[in-house]
Design a protein around this motif. Structure first.
Motif, short mmCIF file in Angstrom:
data_model
loop_
_atom_site.label_atom_id
_atom_site.label_comp_id
_atom_site.label_asym_id
_atom_site.label_seq_id
_atom_site.Cartn_x
_atom_site.Cartn_y
_atom_site.Cartn_z
N THR A 183 46.22 33.90 -11.97
CA THR A 183 45.27 32.83 -12.12
C THR A 183 45.12 32.07 -10.46
O THR A 183 46.50 32.05 -9.96
N THR A 184 44.13 32.08 -9.97
CA THR A 184 43.90 31.19 -8.68
C THR A 184 43.14 29.96 -9.00
O THR A 184 41.86 29.96 -9.62
N VAL A 185 43.58 28.62 -8.48
CA VAL A 185 42.71 27.56 -8.75
C VAL A 185 42.76 26.81 -7.39
O VAL A 185 43.84 26.56 -6.70
N ASN A 186 41.68 26.41 -6.79
CA ASN A 186 41.45 25.76 -5.82
C ASN A 186 41.39 24.05 -6.24
O ASN A 186 40.51 23.84 -7.19
N VAL A 187 42.16 23.34 -5.65
CA VAL A 187 42.55 22.06 -5.79
C VAL A 187 41.89 21.02 -4.85
O VAL A 187 42.03 21.13 -3.61
N GLU A 188 40.89 19.97 -5.41
CA GLU A 188 40.39 19.12 -4.42
C GLU A 188 41.23 18.09 -4.07
O GLU A 188 41.88 17.56 -4.98
N GLY A 189 41.87 17.67 -2.87
CA GLY A 189 42.82 16.98 -2.34
C GLY A 189 44.15 17.59 -2.04
O GLY A 189 44.19 18.80 -2.17
N SER A 190 45.04 16.94 -2.08
CA SER A 190 46.48 17.45 -1.39
C SER A 190 47.28 17.70 -2.64
O SER A 190 47.39 17.01 -3.56
N LEU A 191 48.04 18.83 -2.34
CA LEU A 191 49.02 19.25 -3.32
C LEU A 191 50.26 18.40 -3.51
O LEU A 191 51.10 18.28 -4.30
N TYR A 192 50.35 17.57 -2.49
CA TYR A 192 51.56 16.62 -2.23
C TYR A 192 51.43 15.57 -3.49
O TYR A 192 52.38 15.06 -3.58
N GLU A 243 49.64 25.91 1.02
CA GLU A 243 49.26 24.99 1.97
C GLU A 243 48.02 24.65 1.84
O GLU A 243 47.84 23.77 2.40
N SER A 244 47.06 25.67 1.42
CA SER A 244 45.80 25.59 1.45
C SER A 244 45.22 24.57 0.22
O SER A 244 43.95 24.73 0.18
N SER A 245 46.01 23.98 -0.34
CA SER A 245 45.74 23.18 -1.48
C SER A 245 45.08 23.98 -2.58
O SER A 245 44.14 23.94 -3.38
N ARG A 246 45.71 25.35 -2.73
CA ARG A 246 45.43 26.47 -3.75
C ARG A 246 46.68 26.57 -4.41
O ARG A 246 47.70 26.52 -3.82
N ILE A 247 46.45 27.07 -5.86
CA ILE A 247 47.69 27.21 -6.66
C ILE A 247 47.38 28.42 -7.25
O ILE A 247 46.33 28.77 -7.59
N ARG A 248 48.48 29.22 -7.57
CA ARG A 248 48.52 30.67 -8.25
C ARG A 248 49.39 30.73 -9.11
O ARG A 248 50.52 30.31 -8.89
N VAL A 249 48.99 31.62 -10.07
CA VAL A 249 50.06 31.94 -11.16
C VAL A 249 50.65 33.33 -11.09
O VAL A 249 49.60 34.28 -10.98
#
Length: 288
Positions: free
Chosen positions: A186-195, A170-176
């Motif tokens: 792996t942790t990646v912060n994403v600019e913008g919405s994951l929607y 929910e924090s616009s972060r993805i993890r593997v």
């Protein structure tokens, strides 16, 4: 058998369909599985088959021995031979069954040389729970391992590599998550919405394509590297095709009506795995 959950029911229904001469007959089992089961999965094979039921309300999983399903006295119903209840350390509402290679697999529940496990999680939860299934009915809670994943889970998706899963948060972060090592790699912060994320399990990439913007972002789910691709037109839509490995950006292009031209669209085609803007190809098309 076919296993079904029903709305507003605490039971799981097992439907068995068998050929009976020139016709078919059905038998239905009503399996009591705690309170309001939220997810179900079948694992094992033949005589070792089991039904795993996740009950979020009870904070439990229930394991039914489906090999013991037998016809009732009137031949119309079936009954299960037994059920085992396992208390969870954290609440779960979903389950993912996966396999891993083991040096000494269980003869009963192994598939080939692979050992089966359950990954349990809850949307909005900050942990995942591993359950080793080989001897879960006797070991119970001893077969559980809980791992923190940081932020609340939005969704969880298997990747092409069977040892990896993608966690959208929910924090616009993805993890593997590495299922074999049982840790985040792996942790990646994403600019913008994951929607706005576009993801296909067959490709180890996740694309972020926000509408009305002049860019699309690509995340390498294996290395965690990110790349931004600048586009000539605003994004209207974005799709990814696994075969061939292409990413397609769709644009709506405004054209000056005073010149008597119609609205048009443009399509930009990129390599889905190596999105080099210099290699991108753009096609223009007019709309009637």
């Amino acid at each position: 058998a076919i296993y079904l959950r029903a709305a507003n029911s605490d039971d799981v229904f097992a439907v068995r369909i068998e050929k009976d001469g020139n016709d078919f007959k059905t038998a239905i089992a009503q399996l009591t599985a705690g309170t309001a089961p939220s997810d179900i999965a079948v694992y094992g094979e033949r005589d070792g088959a089991r039904l795993l039921v996740v009950s979020e309300s009870d904070q439990q999983v229930h394991i039914f021995d489906t090999s013991g399903l037998a016809e009732g006295g009137d031949g119309s119903d079936v009954v299960a031979s037994g059920v085992v209840h396992i208390d969870l350390e954290r609440t779960a509402d979903s389950v993912l069954i996966y396999e891993s290679e083991e040096s000494e697999p269980s003869e009963e529940l192994a598939v080939g040389n692979l050992q089966q496990h359950a990954l349990l999680y809850r949307q909005g939860g900050e942990t995942v729970t591993f359950l080793d299934l080989s001897d879960a009915e006797t070991a119970g809670e001893r077969n559980l391992q809980t791992v923190r994943v940081g932020d609340p889970i939005e969704s969880l998706e298997p990747l092409e590599d069977p040892n990896l899963v993608l966690i959208l948060q929910e924090s616009s972060r993805i993890r593997v998550l590495d299922l074999r090592e049982r840790k985040i790699i792996t942790t990646v912060n994403v600019e913008g919405s994951l929607y706005d994320a576009v993801f296909i399990a067959d490709l180890p990439r996740l694309w972020i394509a926000p509408p009305d913007q002049f860019f699309a972002g690509c995340v390498n789910l294996t290395s965690g590297d990110t790349e931004e691709v600048l586009l000539d037109h605003r994004l209207a839509d974005f799709v990814v095709a696994p075969e061939p490995e292409l990413a397609v950006a769709i644009h709506e292009v405004a054209v000056d009506e005073e010149e008597g031209t119609a609205d048009s669209i443009a399509i930009t085609v990129l390599d889905a795995l190596d999105p080099d803007p210099d290699e991108a190809v753009t096609f223009d098309a007019f709309l009637d």
